[in-house]
Design an enzyme around this catalytic site. Structure first.
Site, PDB file in Angstrom:
ATOM      1  N   SER A 116      -5.612  -2.432  -5.015  1.00 15.54           N
ATOM      2  CA  SER A 116      -5.068  -3.634  -4.488  1.00 15.54           C
ATOM      3  C   SER A 116      -5.134  -4.622  -5.396  1.00 15.54           C
ATOM      4  CB  SER A 116      -5.840  -4.103  -2.898  1.00 15.54           C
ATOM      5  OG  SER A 116      -5.095  -5.051  -2.352  1.00 15.54           O
ATOM      6  N   HIS A 158       0.958  -1.804  -2.269  1.00 17.01           N
ATOM      7  CA  HIS A 158       1.417  -1.689  -0.880  1.00 17.01           C
ATOM      8  C   HIS A 158       2.870  -2.060  -1.081  1.00 17.01           C
ATOM      9  CE1 HIS A 158      -3.044  -2.450  -0.133  1.00 17.01           C
ATOM     10  NE2 HIS A 158      -2.989  -3.544  -0.574  1.00 17.01           N
ATOM     11  N   GLU A 185       0.144   2.626  -0.933  1.00 19.75           N
ATOM     12  CA  GLU A 185      -0.965   3.132  -0.347  1.00 19.75           C
ATOM     13  C   GLU A 185      -1.287   4.638  -0.607  1.00 19.75           C
ATOM     14  OE1 GLU A 185      -1.652   1.784   3.398  1.00 19.75           O
ATOM     15  OE2 GLU A 185      -1.116  -0.334   2.918  1.00 19.75           O
TER      16      GLU A 185
END
Length: 253
Positions: A116, A158, A185
């Site tokens: 992330s 994402h 992901e």
């Protein structure tokens, strides 16, 4: 998801060099560092890493300390957790810790990873603000310089699930030298020599390449106006696929 799946972390462990390597978990991007690091400390231990430690930085002085530099010198693997990527660049930019880590990354066989925000910050241009489905109007996203472990590459995570392809295209429109790397992901890329990519995980990696674009008007339009870029190349790559970025390897030294 702000936690990397076990299959990707297992590959991270497999790629580590040396006997009994030290892995540092860096929850610097998180506002709750202990909670962010806890699962990583456990899973790295479960995967057979006997030396795994959290290294958190809350103040820039800590990134310049001798204790921090000693850990950076000793570790074989570094893993940045999720959180806020702007916290990473604001706390680490220009510090002795980041300089030492870049020196080791350039000249030694260490491994640096992240999930992330921890992945997004590893690039050169870094998105730190912008709505997921925005970006088709000039100025709708905010960009700064990332930690610069990957040159001329912008990383976004994402990517497909949150509809981030257009905002990545705007980054490329501002400077087509830059390549866009979108991670879904449960998906990662293993990068060797700064430019050779291998896809791992169960999702897709999206690559946007604008080097040979034939039209681009972002330098001519006013803010809040939709931009144009023509002949942007797009690749979707699944597990096991490889890709060589069109950047001479000597530029990564």
């Amino acid at each position: 998801m702000n936690f990397a799946p076990e299959s990707i972390l297992r590959r991270f462990c497999d790629e580590l060099k040396g006997n009994d390597p030290l892995v540092l978990v860096l929850p610097i991007a998180s506002s709750e560092p202990k909670e962010a690091a806890e699962d990583y400390l456990r899973i790295f231990t479960d995967l057979g890493i006997t030396r795994v430690q959290m290294l958190d930085i809350r103040e820039r002085e800590e990134a310049n300390s001798e204790a921090t530099l000693k850990l950076v010198d000793d570790a074989a693997g570094f893993y940045f957790t999720g959180g806020d990527q702007l916290r990473l660049t604001a706390l680490l930019g220009g510090t002795k810790m980041l300089l030492r880590l870049k020196e080791r990354y350039t000249y030694e066989e260490i491994l640096i990873g992240g999930t992330s925000a921890g992945a997004s910050a590893l690039s050169t241009p870094m998105i730190y603000q912008g709505l997921n489905d925005a970006g088709f109007r000039k100025g709708e996203i905010s960009i700064t310089t990332g930690l610069q472990f990957m040159h001329d590459v912008a990383i976004d995570t994402h990517f497909i699930a949150r509809g981030r392809i257009v905002r990545m295209a705007q980054i490329i429109a501002t400077n087509p030298t830059c390549m866009g790397l979108g991670l879904e992901e449960d998906t990662a890329v293993l990068v060797r020599d700064g430019y050779q990519l291998e896809v791992i995980g169960s999702g897709l990696v999206t690559i946007l390449d604008g080097v040979e674009c034939t039209g681009n008007n972002i330098h001519e339009i006013q803010p809040e106006t939709p931009f144009t870029i023509r002949d942007l190349r797009l690749h979707f790559l699944g597990e096991g696929e490889t890709y060589q970025m069109p950047i001479p390897p000597e530029l990564h030294l």
